[in-house]
Design a protein around this motif. Structure first.
Motif, mmCIF file in Angstrom:
data_model
loop_
_atom_site.group_PDB
_atom_site.id
_atom_site.type_symbol
_atom_site.label_atom_id
_atom_site.label_comp_id
_atom_site.label_asym_id
_atom_site.label_seq_id
_atom_site.Cartn_x
_atom_site.Cartn_y
_atom_site.Cartn_z
ATOM 1 N N GLU A 95 0.833 -1.207 0.000
ATOM 2 C CA GLU A 95 0.000 0.000 0.000
ATOM 3 C C GLU A 95 0.862 1.249 0.000
ATOM 4 N N ALA A 96 1.963 1.203 0.791
ATOM 5 C CA ALA A 96 2.869 2.362 0.801
ATOM 6 C C ALA A 96 3.511 2.557 -0.563
ATOM 7 N N ARG B 246 1.273 11.559 -9.178
ATOM 8 C CA ARG B 246 0.721 12.907 -9.048
ATOM 9 C C ARG B 246 1.815 13.961 -9.178
ATOM 10 N N LEU B 247 2.983 13.656 -8.537
ATOM 11 C CA LEU B 247 4.100 14.592 -8.664
ATOM 12 C C LEU B 247 4.518 14.745 -10.114
ATOM 13 N N PHE B 248 4.569 13.610 -10.785
ATOM 14 C CA PHE B 248 4.920 13.676 -12.208
ATOM 15 C C PHE B 248 3.883 14.464 -12.987
ATOM 16 N N GLU B 249 2.587 14.218 -12.633
ATOM 17 C CA GLU B 249 1.537 14.976 -13.313
ATOM 18 C C GLU B 249 1.668 16.465 -13.012
ATOM 19 N N VAL B 250 1.933 16.783 -11.704
ATOM 20 C CA VAL B 250 2.085 18.201 -11.342
ATOM 21 C C VAL B 250 3.284 18.806 -12.058
ATOM 22 N N GLU B 251 4.422 18.042 -12.061
ATOM 23 C CA GLU B 251 5.602 18.538 -12.777
ATOM 24 C C GLU B 251 5.301 18.685 -14.263
ATOM 25 N N ASP B 252 4.572 17.696 -14.778
ATOM 26 C CA ASP B 252 4.214 17.779 -16.200
ATOM 27 C C ASP B 252 3.319 18.983 -16.468
ATOM 28 N N LYS B 253 2.322 19.173 -15.541
ATOM 29 C CA LYS B 253 1.456 20.343 -15.707
ATOM 30 C C LYS B 253 2.253 21.634 -15.567
ATOM 31 N N GLU C 65 3.788 5.311 -5.407
ATOM 32 C CA GLU C 65 3.626 5.392 -6.859
ATOM 33 C C GLU C 65 2.568 6.412 -7.236
ATOM 34 N N GLU C 66 1.463 6.423 -6.422
ATOM 35 C CA GLU C 66 0.415 7.401 -6.697
ATOM 36 C C GLU C 66 0.933 8.822 -6.495
ATOM 37 N N LEU C 67 1.702 9.016 -5.394
ATOM 38 C CA LEU C 67 2.275 10.343 -5.161
ATOM 39 C C LEU C 67 3.282 10.701 -6.249
#
Length: 643
Positions: free
Chosen positions: A341-342, A352-359, A347-349
């Motif tokens: 789960e961690a 999301r971080l990758f998505e935020v960096e991508d955005k 991986e989810e974080l």
């Protein structure tokens, strides 16, 4: 004590290699060691306490034999090898593996041995059961199934199915792996010892599990049956059927077993039951069979007695160990679940971080693009402003040009009206010329007739003179003067000369009239030529300004109407048709003025010269001469008038 004395007191040893299903162990044994000493040494090395299931097996003369525990190792018929090889194998099998196998090492050794027997087809197993057993074997070796770790083909080096099963079905290794992996994925969360225990639970229900087979006969020197010995009792099978026994003797129903050399006797408890006697092939086989009888019967009786303190302690320790392992496994499972789960949360974080960096990267790129677009728009705005100024300037120039064109159009319209007026005047002049040409043609015809009459009269006068000469021959002149005939001859010539004088006077008068008419016509032609020059100059100026084909079509219509109007009045002469063509050609070419030339006689003409207008030649002949005069009026190189 010396070193030599120490060497003498050291016991002699021999080397032994003990081979289990997964490891090999070497020992240095003393010469006096018994089989039990070597066996206990191997059990201590393995950490095995449930030693009553196992034994040391060796092969001599093609027959597998178990090492006797109460005799010295070197006193037994063992192979002469260095080191001596023994196999540490299970000699007796439990009835219920879940209850009797207490240690994990015991369970693991049984698992490895039973698995090998199934793969070597010593124990028959159905194809469906082999796939399930293979999935438990994979779970015991690889742990939980992970699709990211266990890629297709990871089972290729493993031997999981018997060759009989592989030959029975026409399936590729990838298809078998897919079937096994499907079961393997369902065993998630099962520990290794649990997977091995489940494997043994399935295997103990097989018909050939734990059975040792020996060929026997009820008569000497023949082999009729197979004798099977297992944890439950003694079974007799047909030679070709190892699944269903013909006779079975449970350990609880056997009173006594005895043997003498090759004969073995089984006596049931029931005295009415038949005593079973059989023969084996060799006395050594009988001894081995008796050892299996005794060992399995002792275990059978041991299971039904109260466990000794040692076994009770082992069972308690086994239960505690299993509980501890279960709790440990649960704890590990929870930790693994939490870690998964961690990891998933990580991986989810990360996602999301990758998505935020991508955005953010996209936003930065969009910002840069916006800045570039703003700069580009500013440049475009500046360019548009300059273009607007340029367009305003062009609009002003266009307005001026439009005004100029309107003025030019008005001027052109006025000039067009003037030209139409001049064209009408040209049409009138052309009509007058046509009429004058017709009149001149008629006068020329009359003059031709008069000239022909004069010629005829001249011919008649000449004929008469010849006739007069014939009337006065030369012979009469030699004879002398004759007044009467002389008077008559003088009178005739006088009449003839009077007539000739009259004719000459008429011819001179006619020539003067023709010359006067010619001069008048030349004067009119010169005036018409000047008028045409003026028209051509004006037309050329209009052509430069307008430069479109509508004006030429207008001239074509004018000339066509001129031809139609003149055709209505009289037949159009040849010079008029040439005049139309040359006038159109001259309108498309710059005007070149040419002086008017009047010459006597015929003048040479260039190949490109075309007559402006042409009538029938007017000829006048002098008296006594046949010379014909031609008058040529040349306007320019393309307009020539012949009279």
């Amino acid at each position: 004590m010396s070193i030599t004395g120490l060497k003498r007191k050291q016991p002699k040893t021999f080397k032994v290699k003990v081979i289990t299903m997964e490891i090999e162990m070497e020992f240095s044994c003393e010469m006096k060691w018994k089989g039990k000493d070597l066996f206990d040494q191997a059990c201590r090395a393995l950490g095995l306490r449930e030693s009553w299931f196992f034994g040391l097996q060796y092969s001599i003369k093609g027959m597998n034999t178990w090492l006797k525990m109460d005799k010295k190792v070197l006193d037994q018929e063992i192979p002469k090898e260095d080191p001596i090889r023994f196999c540490f194998l299970a000699k007796f099998y439990p009835e219920k593996v879940e209850e009797e196998l207490l240690q994990e090492i015991t369970q693991h050794l049984f698992f490895l041995q039973v698995k090998k027997q199934i793969l070597d087809e010593e124990i028959y197993c159905s194809p469906e059961a082999t796939i399930l057993l293979a999935s438990y074997a994979v779970q015991a070796k690889y742990g939980d199934y992970d699709p990211n770790l266990h890629k297709p083909g990871f089972l290729a080096p493993e031997e999981l199915l018997p060759k009989r099963v592989l030959r029975q079905y026409q399936m590729t290794p990838d298809m078998w792996e897919e079937r096994i992996t499907a079961w393997y994925a369902g065993h998630r969360g099962i520990a290794r010892y649990e997977a091995e225990l489940n494997y043994l639970k399935i295997a103990q229900d097989l018909e050939m599990y734990g059975v040792n087979y020996f060929p026997i006969a009820q008569k000497k020197n023949c082999t009729d049956f197979l004798l099977g010995v297992d944890a439950k009792g003694i079974h007799v099978y047909n030679i070709n059927n190892r699944f269903s026994p013909n006779k079975s003797f449970e350990w609880s129903s056997i009173r006594n077993i005895s043997y003498s050399e090759k004969e073995l006797t089984i006596k049931p408890i029931d005295k009415k039951a038949e005593v079973f006697k059989f023969f084996s092939s060799q006395p050594k086989v009988n001894k081995q069979i008796m050892q299996l009888f005794i060992g399995n019967h002792d275990l059978f009786m041991r299971r039904r007695r109260v466990d000794p303190i040692e076994i009770q302690q082992m069972k308690a320790q086994a239960r505690e160990e299993k509980a501890r392992k279960k709790m440990e496994h649960q704890r590990l499972a929870r930790e693994k679940q939490l870690r998964e789960e961690a990891e998933r949360a990580k991986e989810e974080l990360e996602r999301r971080l990758f998505e935020v960096e991508d955005k953010a990267r996209q936003a930065n790129e969009a910002l840069r693009r916006s800045e570039a677009a703003a700069e580009l728009l500013a440049e475009k705005a500046q360019i548009a402003e300059e273009e607007a100024k340029l367009l305003a300037q062009n609009a002003a120039e266009a307005e001026q040009e439009r005004h100029r064109l309107e003025m030019a159009a008005l001027k052109t319209k006025e000039e067009k009206l003037l030209m139409e007026h001049k064209m009408r005047e040209a049409e009138l002049i052309a009509m007058k010329l046509v009429k004058e040409s017709d009149r001149r043609a008629k006068e020329a015809e009359h003059l031709k007739q008069d000239l022909q009459e004069a010629r005829n009269a001249e011919e008649k006068a000449k004929q008469k003179l010849q006739d007069v000469g014939k009337l006065n021959p030369p012979s009469n002149a030699a004879k002398g003067p004759q007044p009467s005939s002389a008077d008559s001859r003088d009178a005739c010539p006088d009449k003839v000369s009077i007539k000739l004088d009259l004719r000459d006077i008429d011819l001179k008068r006619l020539s003067l009239e023709i010359e006067r008419e010619r001069l008048d016509y030349l004067d009119k032609s010169r005036k018409f030529e000047d008028r045409l020059k003026e028209l051509k100059s004006e037309i050329h100026a209009l052509k430069v300004e307008e430069r479109h084909a509508g004006f030429l079509s207008h001239w074509s219509e004018v000339l066509g109407s001129l031809g139609r109007s003149s055709g209505k009045m009289c037949k159009t002469p040849l010079w008029m048709n040439s005049f139309e063509v040359d006038l159109l050609d001259s309108l498309q070419q710059p005007f070149v003025p040419c002086p008017l030339n009047v010459t006597n006689g015929s003048l040479p003409r260039t190949p490109t010269e075309k007559p402006f207008f042409e009538t029938d030649a007017l000829a006048a002949s002098n008296v006594g001469t046949g010379i014909r005069k031609h008058i040529k009026v040349q306007q320019h190189k393309t307009d020539v008038i012949y009279i």
